[in-house]
Scaffold this motif. Sequence first.
Motif, PDB file in Angstrom:
ATOM      1  N   ALA A   2       0.855  -1.189   0.000  1.00  0.00           N
ATOM      2  CA  ALA A   2       0.000   0.000   0.000  1.00  0.00           C
ATOM      3  C   ALA A   2       0.888   1.235   0.000  1.00  0.00           C
ATOM      4  CB  ALA A   2      -0.912   0.002   1.221  1.00  0.00           C
ATOM      5  N   VAL A   3       0.739   2.058  -1.015  1.00  0.00           N
ATOM      6  CA  VAL A   3       1.634   3.193  -1.231  1.00  0.00           C
ATOM      7  C   VAL A   3       0.847   4.492  -1.090  1.00  0.00           C
ATOM      8  CG1 VAL A   3       3.205   4.322  -2.850  1.00  0.00           C
ATOM      9  CG2 VAL A   3       3.049   1.812  -2.788  1.00  0.00           C
ATOM     10  N   PHE A   4       1.264   5.322  -0.167  1.00  0.00           N
ATOM     11  CA  PHE A   4       0.706   6.660   0.013  1.00  0.00           C
ATOM     12  C   PHE A   4       1.852   7.650  -0.224  1.00  0.00           C
ATOM     13  CE2 PHE A   4      -1.715   3.708   2.583  1.00  0.00           C
ATOM     14  CZ  PHE A   4      -3.044   4.053   2.320  1.00  0.00           C
ATOM     15  N   PRO A  36      -8.486  26.961  17.005  1.00  0.00           N
ATOM     16  CA  PRO A  36      -8.963  25.570  17.142  1.00  0.00           C
ATOM     17  C   PRO A  36      -7.957  24.608  16.535  1.00  0.00           C
ATOM     18  CG  PRO A  36     -10.104  26.676  15.345  1.00  0.00           C
ATOM     19  CD  PRO A  36      -9.269  27.727  16.030  1.00  0.00           C
ATOM     20  N   VAL A  37      -7.997  23.370  16.983  1.00  0.00           N
ATOM     21  CA  VAL A  37      -7.123  22.341  16.420  1.00  0.00           C
ATOM     22  C   VAL A  37      -7.576  22.060  14.987  1.00  0.00           C
ATOM     23  CG1 VAL A  37      -6.368  19.951  16.622  1.00  0.00           C
ATOM     24  CG2 VAL A  37      -6.697  21.343  18.681  1.00  0.00           C
ATOM     25  N   PRO A  38      -6.681  22.128  14.000  1.00  0.00           N
ATOM     26  CA  PRO A  38      -7.093  21.902  12.609  1.00  0.00           C
ATOM     27  C   PRO A  38      -7.507  20.456  12.374  1.00  0.00           C
ATOM     28  CG  PRO A  38      -4.712  22.107  12.756  1.00  0.00           C
ATOM     29  CD  PRO A  38      -5.249  22.447  14.109  1.00  0.00           C
ATOM     30  N   THR A  39      -8.513  20.279  11.529  1.00  0.00           N
ATOM     31  CA  THR A  39      -9.020  18.934  11.235  1.00  0.00           C
ATOM     32  C   THR A  39      -9.186  18.687   9.744  1.00  0.00           C
ATOM     33  OG1 THR A  39     -11.303  19.716  11.471  1.00  0.00           O
ATOM     34  CG2 THR A  39     -10.262  18.781  13.435  1.00  0.00           C
ATOM     35  N   GLU A  40      -9.007  19.682   8.907  1.00  0.00           N
ATOM     36  CA  GLU A  40      -9.214  19.510   7.480  1.00  0.00           C
ATOM     37  C   GLU A  40      -8.002  18.849   6.834  1.00  0.00           C
ATOM     38  OE1 GLU A  40     -12.185  20.124   6.176  1.00  0.00           O
ATOM     39  OE2 GLU A  40     -12.817  20.723   8.196  1.00  0.00           O
ATOM     40  N   ASN A  41      -8.026  18.747   5.512  1.00  0.00           N
ATOM     41  CA  ASN A  41      -6.932  18.148   4.765  1.00  0.00           C
ATOM     42  C   ASN A  41      -5.616  18.859   5.080  1.00  0.00           C
ATOM     43  OD1 ASN A  41      -5.093  17.495   2.616  1.00  0.00           O
ATOM     44  ND2 ASN A  41      -6.833  16.755   1.441  1.00  0.00           N
ATOM     45  N   ALA A  74      -4.129  10.540  -2.607  1.00  0.00           N
ATOM     46  CA  ALA A  74      -4.767  11.530  -1.737  1.00  0.00           C
ATOM     47  C   ALA A  74      -3.922  11.738  -0.481  1.00  0.00           C
ATOM     48  CB  ALA A  74      -6.172  11.075  -1.358  1.00  0.00           C
ATOM     49  N   PRO A  75      -3.876  12.948   0.039  1.00  0.00           N
ATOM     50  CA  PRO A  75      -3.055  13.211   1.223  1.00  0.00           C
ATOM     51  C   PRO A  75      -3.522  12.421   2.441  1.00  0.00           C
ATOM     52  CG  PRO A  75      -3.676  15.263   0.143  1.00  0.00           C
ATOM     53  CD  PRO A  75      -4.497  14.179  -0.492  1.00  0.00           C
ATOM     54  N   VAL A  76      -2.559  11.917   3.185  1.00  0.00           N
ATOM     55  CA  VAL A  76      -2.797  11.282   4.478  1.00  0.00           C
ATOM     56  C   VAL A  76      -1.806  11.914   5.458  1.00  0.00           C
ATOM     57  CG1 VAL A  76      -3.654   9.125   3.487  1.00  0.00           C
ATOM     58  CG2 VAL A  76      -1.210   9.375   3.938  1.00  0.00           C
ATOM     59  N   GLU A  77      -1.792  11.430   6.685  1.00  0.00           N
ATOM     60  CA  GLU A  77      -0.888  11.985   7.689  1.00  0.00           C
ATOM     61  C   GLU A  77      -0.089  10.875   8.362  1.00  0.00           C
ATOM     62  OE1 GLU A  77      -2.245  15.423  10.140  1.00  0.00           O
ATOM     63  OE2 GLU A  77      -4.235  14.712   9.586  1.00  0.00           O
ATOM     64  N   THR A  78       1.052  11.243   8.912  1.00  0.00           N
ATOM     65  CA  THR A  78       1.843  10.267   9.665  1.00  0.00           C
ATOM     66  C   THR A  78       1.119   9.851  10.940  1.00  0.00           C
ATOM     67  OG1 THR A  78       3.088  12.053  10.748  1.00  0.00           O
ATOM     68  CG2 THR A  78       4.039  11.071   8.747  1.00  0.00           C
ATOM     69  N   VAL A  79       0.221  10.684  11.451  1.00  0.00           N
ATOM     70  CA  VAL A  79      -0.553  10.281  12.632  1.00  0.00           C
ATOM     71  C   VAL A  79      -1.583   9.215  12.299  1.00  0.00           C
ATOM     72  CG1 VAL A  79      -0.199  12.453  13.876  1.00  0.00           C
ATOM     73  CG2 VAL A  79      -2.165  12.216  12.338  1.00  0.00           C
ATOM     74  N   ASP A  80      -1.711   8.860  11.010  1.00  0.00           N
ATOM     75  CA  ASP A  80      -2.593   7.756  10.622  1.00  0.00           C
ATOM     76  C   ASP A  80      -1.931   6.384  10.810  1.00  0.00           C
ATOM     77  OD1 ASP A  80      -4.452   9.669   9.813  1.00  0.00           O
ATOM     78  OD2 ASP A  80      -3.793   9.639   7.728  1.00  0.00           O
ATOM     79  N   ILE A  81      -0.623   6.358  11.008  1.00  0.00           N
ATOM     80  CA  ILE A  81       0.080   5.076  11.100  1.00  0.00           C
ATOM     81  C   ILE A  81      -0.381   4.283  12.317  1.00  0.00           C
ATOM     82  CG2 ILE A  81       2.328   3.969  11.406  1.00  0.00           C
ATOM     83  CD1 ILE A  81       3.563   6.381   9.911  1.00  0.00           C
ATOM     84  N   ALA A  82      -0.356   4.900  13.487  1.00  0.00           N
ATOM     85  CA  ALA A  82      -0.686   4.165  14.723  1.00  0.00           C
ATOM     86  C   ALA A  82      -2.116   3.623  14.715  1.00  0.00           C
ATOM     87  CB  ALA A  82      -0.441   5.055  15.944  1.00  0.00           C
TER      88      ALA A  82
END
Length: 556
Positions: free
Chosen positions: A74-76, A441-446, A516-524
Amino acid sequence: MHLRAASRALGLVVAGSLLFACHAAPAETPAPAAAPPPPPRLIVAISVDQYAADLFAQYREHYTGGIARLLSGAVFPSAFQSHAATETCPGHSTLLTGVHPSRTGIIANNWFDPAIARGDKRIYCSEDERDPASTSREPVVSAVHLKVPTLGEYMKQADPRSRSVAVSAKDRAVMMMGGHSIDAAYWALKGQFVTLKGRTPSPAAMSANAAMAAIAARGAPAYAPPAWCAAHDRPVPAGKAGTPGSGRFALAPNDPDAFRVSPRMDAVTEDLAVRMVDENHLGRGPAPDILSVSFSATDYIGHAYGNQGMEMCIQMAELDRTIGKLFAALDARGIDYLAVLSADHGGSDLPERLDQQANPFAGRVDSALEPSPLGKAISADLGLAVDGPLLLGDGAAGDVYLSAKIPADQRPRVIEALVARLRAHPQVAAVFTRADLAALPVPTENPQDWTLAERARASFDPERTGDVLFLLKRAILAGAAPGPGYVAGHGSPWDYDRRVPLLFWRKGMSQFEQPAPVETVDIAPTLAAILGLKLPAGTFDGRCLDLDGGAGSTCR
C-alpha cells in the motif's frame, strides 16, 4: 388448431415452471466475506530521517531492493508531517503515537525554560533534565517529555508479553518511537551503540559494536555510484563548507564522523536490528512484537551535502539495499511481519544549488534574526537592559522565549516590539504570539490545505511553546552560514519539509497506490486496527487507513 392449443399449453407449463422456480428456489446469497488474516507476529516500523516525498518520487524508479518491495504494498506517496516544526524529535513523536506534537508535547528538538536553574535554560527533547548528570548537549536519555503512549506501549498494555525494541543512530528517534516502555533501546554515541542509563549493553549489542569498530578501524573504499547517479556529479561551492557534491564516502581509518555521515551508518543500524530480532526472539513469541528502526544517514548526508548531489544519489541506492537486507533476514527466519516506512520530515537542498536550478528565491537567513542580535536590537529599541540575554531560542526561526528577568510590566512591551520587528523583516512569513496560537482551534481539514497558523497550532504546547513563534519564507534556510557538515536542512512549515512517503507491506497484501493526502498520525491507528487493539475514541488524531485494497477492510 390442435397444434396451436398444444403450443399454448406448453407455454403455460414453461411459464408456470419459471414462476415456480422464481418462488421456490432459494435466493442466491453472497459468499461470506473472507476472514481477515490473523495479526502479524511482528510490526517493523521504519523511519528514514529526512526522507522527503520529493526524494522518494525522484528515486522510486531506481529501487530494486527493500523499498521496491514496499512499493508492491500500500503506497501513500503524499503523507504529511502536518505541523510546522519539521524536526527530528517532533516528527518521530508522531509516527507511533498517532497524535500531533501539540499532544505529544515534543514541539522541537530543543526548547527553553527560562525559569529552570540550568544556566543555558535549554532542554533537549529526549533528556531527563531532572538528573544532575544531564545537560542539553550530553543528555541522560529518556522519554520523560513524551506525553502520550506509543503503539508499543498500547501493545504491551493489551498483552504484557509483547516485546518492543527500538534502534537508531539517534537517541531521540529511539525514544520517540519506542516510548516509555522499551525492552531494548540502542543508539549510536561516539562510534558505539549505547543504551539507557542503568542498563548494560546486551551480548548482541556488544557484537554489533565490535563489528562496527572493525570497519571503522580499517577504513573502507569509496562507494561505486550507480550509473544513474552520473547526472548528480555536479559539485556546488557553499562558502566555508567547501564544495559539497563530489564525494563517494571513502573512509579513512578511525574517522568516526565520516563513518556517521555515510551509508555505513544505516548498514550497522540494520545489522544491530537483526541481532535484536534474534536476541529478543521478536515475531516468535506468544504476542505480537514491534521493532522500530530509524535510519539516520539520509539526514546526516542531507545536512552535509544537500539532497541533490552525488552523495544523496549513492545514499538512495544504499538505503534501498540496506532495507532489503533487513527484509531478507526476516524472511529467512520465517517471521510473519508487517512493515511500514515513513519519515520524520523532509528537507531542502542547499540554497546555492537551488539558485542554480531555477529557484532564485532561495537563500540563507539573516543572522539578525538569531536570538542574541534580535534581543540586543529590542533592548536598544526599548532602552531596556536585563542581566543576561533578553531572548532565548534555538536559532533564527521557531520559538523565541523572553528572559525570566524581564519585569512583568515590561513583558508586553517586549513582545509587541519583537513581533513588530519580525513582521517587518523581508524573510519572515508569519509571526504568532503564544496567545494567538492558544486561541486557534485544532485543525481537522486536509493537511495540505492548512494555513501557516494551523500548521503552527499543530506544534503548540502551552507548557513549552515560546512567547513568540516566527516562520521563515519558502526556501529560506534557517542556518545563517554554511559550515562543514551543515549546508542544508529542514525545519520549515513548507511542504518540501512536511510531505513524506508512507508505505505498508505484508506478504500476500494487495498492491495499490492512493495519491490523496494522508498523515503520519494515521500510522498508529492503522496498525492498532490490524493488531485488534481496542482503544478509546479520541486516542489518536489520525484515522485508520484501510490497507485491504479490495472489498474488505482492515479498519473493522
